[in-house]
Scaffold this motif. Structure first.
Motif, PDB file in Angstrom:
ATOM      1  N   GLY A   1     -40.548 130.775  60.605  1.00 26.82           N
ATOM      2  CA  GLY A   1     -41.828 130.715  61.042  1.00 26.82           C
ATOM      3  C   GLY A   1     -42.454 132.264  61.523  1.00 26.82           C
ATOM      4  N   TYR A   2     -41.500 133.212  61.766  1.00 20.94           N
ATOM      5  CA  TYR A   2     -41.884 134.553  62.124  1.00 20.94           C
ATOM      6  C   TYR A   2     -41.755 135.511  61.043  1.00 20.94           C
ATOM      7  CZ  TYR A   2     -42.984 133.106  67.072  1.00 20.94           C
ATOM      8  OH  TYR A   2     -43.650 132.476  68.020  1.00 20.94           O
ATOM      9  N   ARG A   3     -40.569 135.268  60.315  1.00 21.67           N
ATOM     10  CA  ARG A   3     -40.260 136.212  59.393  1.00 21.67           C
ATOM     11  C   ARG A   3     -40.951 135.975  58.103  1.00 21.67           C
ATOM     12  NH1 ARG A   3     -38.937 140.706  61.620  1.00 21.67           N
ATOM     13  NH2 ARG A   3     -37.963 141.256  59.674  1.00 21.67           N
ATOM     14  N   GLY A   4     -41.354 134.701  57.893  1.00 22.35           N
ATOM     15  CA  GLY A   4     -41.815 134.375  56.535  1.00 22.35           C
ATOM     16  C   GLY A   4     -40.854 133.569  55.623  1.00 22.35           C
ATOM     17  N   ALA A   5     -41.230 132.702  54.516  1.00 22.39           N
ATOM     18  CA  ALA A   5     -40.435 131.899  53.816  1.00 22.39           C
ATOM     19  C   ALA A   5     -40.072 132.730  52.538  1.00 22.39           C
ATOM     20  CB  ALA A   5     -41.126 130.548  53.556  1.00 22.39           C
ATOM     21  N   THR A   6     -39.489 133.987  52.795  1.00 24.22           N
ATOM     22  CA  THR A   6     -39.136 134.733  51.552  1.00 24.22           C
ATOM     23  C   THR A   6     -38.096 135.478  51.944  1.00 24.22           C
ATOM     24  OG1 THR A   6     -40.487 136.548  52.284  1.00 24.22           O
ATOM     25  CG2 THR A   6     -41.753 134.882  50.759  1.00 24.22           C
ATOM     26  N   GLY A   7     -37.216 135.721  50.763  1.00 20.32           N
ATOM     27  CA  GLY A   7     -35.909 136.722  50.856  1.00 20.32           C
ATOM     28  C   GLY A   7     -35.087 136.274  51.744  1.00 20.32           C
ATOM     29  N   THR A   8     -34.704 137.317  52.724  1.00 27.10           N
ATOM     30  CA  THR A   8     -33.568 137.113  53.486  1.00 27.10           C
ATOM     31  C   THR A   8     -33.778 136.272  54.520  1.00 27.10           C
ATOM     32  OG1 THR A   8     -32.786 139.350  53.139  1.00 27.10           O
ATOM     33  CG2 THR A   8     -31.986 138.465  55.161  1.00 27.10           C
ATOM     34  N   ALA A   9     -34.981 135.996  55.026  1.00 26.38           N
ATOM     35  CA  ALA A   9     -35.343 135.255  56.115  1.00 26.38           C
ATOM     36  C   ALA A   9     -35.333 133.769  55.780  1.00 26.38           C
ATOM     37  CB  ALA A   9     -36.834 135.590  56.690  1.00 26.38           C
ATOM     38  N   LEU A  10     -35.718 133.389  54.316  1.00 26.16           N
ATOM     39  CA  LEU A  10     -35.579 132.102  54.082  1.00 26.16           C
ATOM     40  C   LEU A  10     -34.243 131.682  53.845  1.00 26.16           C
ATOM     41  CD1 LEU A  10     -37.126 129.617  52.840  1.00 26.16           C
ATOM     42  CD2 LEU A  10     -36.989 130.673  50.596  1.00 26.16           C
ATOM     43  N   PHE A  11     -33.288 132.592  53.246  1.00 21.68           N
ATOM     44  CA  PHE A  11     -31.922 132.270  52.803  1.00 21.68           C
ATOM     45  C   PHE A  11     -31.185 131.949  54.252  1.00 21.68           C
ATOM     46  CE2 PHE A  11     -27.601 133.625  52.526  1.00 21.68           C
ATOM     47  CZ  PHE A  11     -27.018 132.907  51.683  1.00 21.68           C
ATOM     48  N   THR A  12     -31.349 132.915  55.211  1.00 22.86           N
ATOM     49  CA  THR A  12     -30.899 132.572  56.601  1.00 22.86           C
ATOM     50  C   THR A  12     -31.347 131.276  57.380  1.00 22.86           C
ATOM     51  OG1 THR A  12     -30.525 135.166  56.848  1.00 22.86           O
ATOM     52  CG2 THR A  12     -30.488 133.860  58.662  1.00 22.86           C
ATOM     53  N   GLY A  13     -32.653 131.381  57.164  1.00 25.23           N
ATOM     54  CA  GLY A  13     -33.115 129.915  57.763  1.00 25.23           C
ATOM     55  C   GLY A  13     -32.517 128.710  57.058  1.00 25.23           C
ATOM     56  N   GLY A  14     -32.812 128.488  55.700  1.00 29.87           N
ATOM     57  CA  GLY A  14     -32.015 127.532  55.149  1.00 29.87           C
ATOM     58  C   GLY A  14     -30.909 127.310  55.423  1.00 29.87           C
ATOM     59  N   THR A  15     -30.111 128.437  55.246  1.00 31.56           N
ATOM     60  CA  THR A  15     -28.476 128.119  55.797  1.00 31.56           C
ATOM     61  C   THR A  15     -28.178 127.684  56.898  1.00 31.56           C
ATOM     62  OG1 THR A  15     -28.030 130.069  54.166  1.00 31.56           O
ATOM     63  CG2 THR A  15     -26.301 129.177  55.957  1.00 31.56           C
ATOM     64  N   ILE A  16     -28.989 128.176  58.030  1.00 28.67           N
ATOM     65  CA  ILE A  16     -28.716 127.655  59.483  1.00 28.67           C
ATOM     66  C   ILE A  16     -29.173 126.309  59.697  1.00 28.67           C
ATOM     67  CG2 ILE A  16     -29.336 128.043  61.778  1.00 28.67           C
ATOM     68  CD1 ILE A  16     -29.096 131.109  61.188  1.00 28.67           C
ATOM     69  N   THR A  17     -30.333 125.892  59.025  1.00 33.98           N
ATOM     70  CA  THR A  17     -30.731 124.498  59.165  1.00 33.98           C
ATOM     71  C   THR A  17     -29.926 123.582  58.433  1.00 33.98           C
ATOM     72  OG1 THR A  17     -33.006 125.412  59.143  1.00 33.98           O
ATOM     73  CG2 THR A  17     -32.797 123.217  58.603  1.00 33.98           C
ATOM     74  N   GLY A  18     -29.548 123.893  57.174  1.00 37.84           N
ATOM     75  CA  GLY A  18     -28.531 123.147  56.383  1.00 37.84           C
ATOM     76  C   GLY A  18     -27.143 122.871  57.140  1.00 37.84           C
ATOM     77  N   LEU A  19     -26.601 123.891  57.799  1.00 38.95           N
ATOM     78  CA  LEU A  19     -25.254 123.738  58.334  1.00 38.95           C
ATOM     79  C   LEU A  19     -25.755 122.937  59.915  1.00 38.95           C
ATOM     80  CD1 LEU A  19     -24.040 127.509  58.647  1.00 38.95           C
ATOM     81  CD2 LEU A  19     -23.136 125.493  57.191  1.00 38.95           C
ATOM     82  N   GLY A  20     -27.065 123.045  60.208  1.00 34.15           N
ATOM     83  CA  GLY A  20     -27.371 122.164  61.499  1.00 34.15           C
ATOM     84  C   GLY A  20     -27.076 120.690  60.864  1.00 34.15           C
ATOM     85  N   ILE A  21     -27.842 120.414  59.894  1.00 37.83           N
ATOM     86  CA  ILE A  21     -27.856 119.064  59.367  1.00 37.83           C
ATOM     87  C   ILE A  21     -25.995 118.357  59.015  1.00 37.83           C
ATOM     88  CG2 ILE A  21     -28.425 117.695  57.242  1.00 37.83           C
ATOM     89  CD1 ILE A  21     -30.731 119.398  57.099  1.00 37.83           C
ATOM     90  N   ALA A  22     -25.646 119.506  58.349  1.00 43.19           N
ATOM     91  CA  ALA A  22     -24.217 118.925  58.181  1.00 43.19           C
ATOM     92  C   ALA A  22     -23.263 118.869  59.535  1.00 43.19           C
ATOM     93  CB  ALA A  22     -23.463 120.040  57.330  1.00 43.19           C
ATOM     94  N   SER A  23     -23.659 119.825  60.560  1.00 44.06           N
ATOM     95  CA  SER A  23     -23.116 119.612  61.867  1.00 44.06           C
ATOM     96  C   SER A  23     -23.091 118.362  62.731  1.00 44.06           C
ATOM     97  CB  SER A  23     -23.183 120.818  62.581  1.00 44.06           C
ATOM     98  OG  SER A  23     -22.924 121.973  62.034  1.00 44.06           O
ATOM     99  N   MET A  24     -24.600 118.022  62.503  1.00 40.90           N
ATOM    100  CA  MET A  24     -24.907 116.602  63.015  1.00 40.90           C
ATOM    101  C   MET A  24     -24.351 115.688  62.578  1.00 40.90           C
ATOM    102  SD  MET A  24     -26.596 113.842  62.491  1.00 40.90           S
ATOM    103  CE  MET A  24     -27.526 114.284  60.948  1.00 40.90           C
ATOM    104  N   HIS A  25     -23.984 115.428  61.206  1.00 40.92           N
ATOM    105  CA  HIS A  25     -23.289 114.417  60.523  1.00 40.92           C
ATOM    106  C   HIS A  25     -21.802 114.329  61.149  1.00 40.92           C
ATOM    107  CE1 HIS A  25     -22.154 111.737  57.193  1.00 40.92           C
ATOM    108  NE2 HIS A  25     -21.251 112.295  57.093  1.00 40.92           N
ATOM    109  N   TYR A  26     -21.255 115.397  60.749  1.00 40.59           N
ATOM    110  CA  TYR A  26     -19.686 115.310  61.121  1.00 40.59           C
ATOM    111  C   TYR A  26     -19.527 115.330  62.403  1.00 40.59           C
ATOM    112  CZ  TYR A  26     -19.152 116.190  56.103  1.00 40.59           C
ATOM    113  OH  TYR A  26     -19.110 116.058  54.902  1.00 40.59           O
ATOM    114  N   LEU A  27     -20.308 115.723  63.497  1.00 39.26           N
ATOM    115  CA  LEU A  27     -20.295 115.529  64.903  1.00 39.26           C
ATOM    116  C   LEU A  27     -20.586 114.097  65.546  1.00 39.26           C
ATOM    117  CD1 LEU A  27     -19.641 116.813  67.630  1.00 39.26           C
ATOM    118  CD2 LEU A  27     -21.980 117.369  67.802  1.00 39.26           C
ATOM    119  N   GLY A  28     -21.359 113.477  64.666  1.00 43.10           N
ATOM    120  CA  GLY A  28     -21.780 112.255  64.599  1.00 43.10           C
ATOM    121  C   GLY A  28     -20.688 111.265  64.364  1.00 43.10           C
ATOM    122  N   MET A  29     -19.946 111.507  63.381  1.00 45.10           N
ATOM    123  CA  MET A  29     -18.804 110.797  62.744  1.00 45.10           C
ATOM    124  C   MET A  29     -17.800 110.983  63.678  1.00 45.10           C
ATOM    125  SD  MET A  29     -19.830 109.341  60.059  1.00 45.10           S
ATOM    126  CE  MET A  29     -18.067 108.718  59.432  1.00 45.10           C
ATOM    127  N   ALA A  30     -17.730 112.110  64.426  1.00 41.98           N
ATOM    128  CA  ALA A  30     -16.429 112.475  65.248  1.00 41.98           C
ATOM    129  C   ALA A  30     -16.672 111.578  66.895  1.00 41.98           C
ATOM    130  CB  ALA A  30     -16.249 113.700  65.751  1.00 41.98           C
TER     131      ALA A  30
END
Length: 287
Positions: A103-132
Motif C-alpha cells: 500500500g505504501y511502496r507500490g505493487a512492483t519490484g521488491t515491495a511486491l515480492f516482500t509483501g507477497g511473501t509475508i502475506t503468504g507466510l501469514g496464510i500458511a502460519s494461520m493454517h498450521y497454527l490452527g491445526m496445532a
C-alpha cells in the motif's frame, strides 16, 4: 496406530463454502487495498487495516469451515480456543504487514515480492497454527515436502493477488484477483491437509464426542459478522460504487493554485467593463 482420516465428511459442501468464504475475504480485502491507493495518506492506514482484517478473517473462516468436514474415526476432535483465536490474530497481523508494504511502496519490484511473501507466510502460519489447536487422542505428522509445496502455493497466490490489487483497474479486476486468491488459498489448505497423517494413541474402545461443526460454529460467528460489516462499508463507499479516476493519488499531477491565464483573462474583462482600453504587453519590438 494409524488413524483413519476423512476430510470430506459432508461431501463437497464444506470445500465449496470454504472457497466462497476465501473469495469473499479476498474480494473485500483487495478492494480495500485498491481503495487505499486512491486516497490521501491520512486515510490510507484505515483502508489498509480494514483490508488486512478482511483477508485474514476470510482465510481463517475458510480454514475452519473446511475443518468441519475433517474427522478421525474413533477419535473425537476438540479445539483449543486460545490457539484457535491466536491463528486468527497471526493471519490478520502478517497479512497486514504485507498489505501495508504494498500500500505504501507500490505493487512492483521488491515491495511486491516482500509483501507477497509475508502475506503468504501469514496464510500458511494461520493454517498450521490452527491445526496445532486440535486436541484428540493422538498426534499429527506432516510430510515435509508437501508442506513446502503448500507454503509455496500460499506465497505465489498472495503475490499475484497483491499485484492485481495494485493495478487498480476496476471492480472486475479485483473480483478476478479474489477468485484466483480464493482458489489458491483453498488449494493451499487441502495441499496442507494432504501432507497430514494421524497416529492414534492405543486407548482401547473408540469414543464419541461433539462433531467438528458443533464445536467450530460458535467460533465462526464473529469473523462472519465482521466480513458482513466490511462488505457493507465497501458496498456503500461512493468511490467504489461510481466510476472513479483509477489513478493512484501519488501519480495524479498537481493543479496550480493560481493559473496565470485565468487571472490575465479576468483583468481584461474588468478593464472592458470599466471602459479602460486594453494595453498590449510591452515587447522588445515596441520598445
Amino acid at each position: 496406530m494409524q488413524g483413519t482420516v476423512d476430510g470430506f465428511s459432508y461431501g463437497l459442501v464444506t470445500p465449496l463454502v470454504a472457497y466462497v468464504m476465501a473469495c469473499l475475504g479476498g474480494a473485500l480485502g483487495l478492494r480495500c487495498t485498491t481503495r487505499a491507493l486512491l486516497v490521501a495518506h491520512s486515510w490510507r492506514p484505515g483502508w489498509l487495516a480494514l483490508g488486512s482484517a478482511a483477508i485474514g478473517s476470510g482465510i481463517w473462516t475458510m480454514h475452519f469451515i473446511a475443518m468441519m468436514g475433517f474427522t478421525v474415526k474413533g477419535a473425537p476432535i476438540h479445539y483449543d480456543k486460545p490457539t484457535t483465536y491466536a491463528s486468527l490474530g497471526v493471519a490478520i497481523v502478517m497479512v497486514g504487514v504485507g498489505i501495508f508494504i504494498v500500500g505504501y511502496r507500490g505493487a512492483t519490484g521488491t515491495a511486491l515480492f516482500t509483501g507477497g511473501t509475508i502475506t503468504g507466510l501469514g496464510i500458511a502460519s494461520m493454517h498450521y497454527l490452527g491445526m496445532a489447536g486440535m486436541r484428540f487422542s493422538g498426534k499429527l505428522e506432516y510430510n515435509t515436502f508437501t508442506v513446502g509445496v503448500s507454503v509455496a502455493i500460499a506465497m505465489a497466490a498472495a503475490t499475484a493477488a497483491l499485484w492485481a490489487a495494485g493495478q487498480v483497474r476496476g471492480f472486475l479486476w479485483s473480483v478476478g484477483a479474489s477468485l484466483v486468491m480464493g482458489l489458491a488459498v483453498t488449494g493451499m489448505h487441502y495441499t496442507g491437509m494432504a501432507a497430514l497423517s494421524v497416529h492414534l494413541h492405543a486407548t482401547g474402545t473408540p469414543t464419541e464426542g461433539d462433531s467438528p461443526a458443533a464445536l467450530l460454529a460458535p467460533m465462526l460467528i464473529g469473523p462472519l459478522a465482521f466480513l458482513l460489516l466490511a462488505g457493507v462499508v465497501v458496498m456503500f463507499d461512493p468511490l467504489m460504487v461510481m466510476k472513479p479516476d483509477w489513478t493512484p493519488v501519488e501519480h495524479k499531477p498537481g493543479v496550480p493554485a493560481h493559473p496565470p491565464v485565468q487571472h490575465a483573462a479576468r483583468r481584461t474583462a474588468l478593464r472592458t467593463r470599466r471602459g479602460v482600453p486594453h494595453r498590449e504587453s510591452r515587447t522588445p519590438q515596441n520598445r
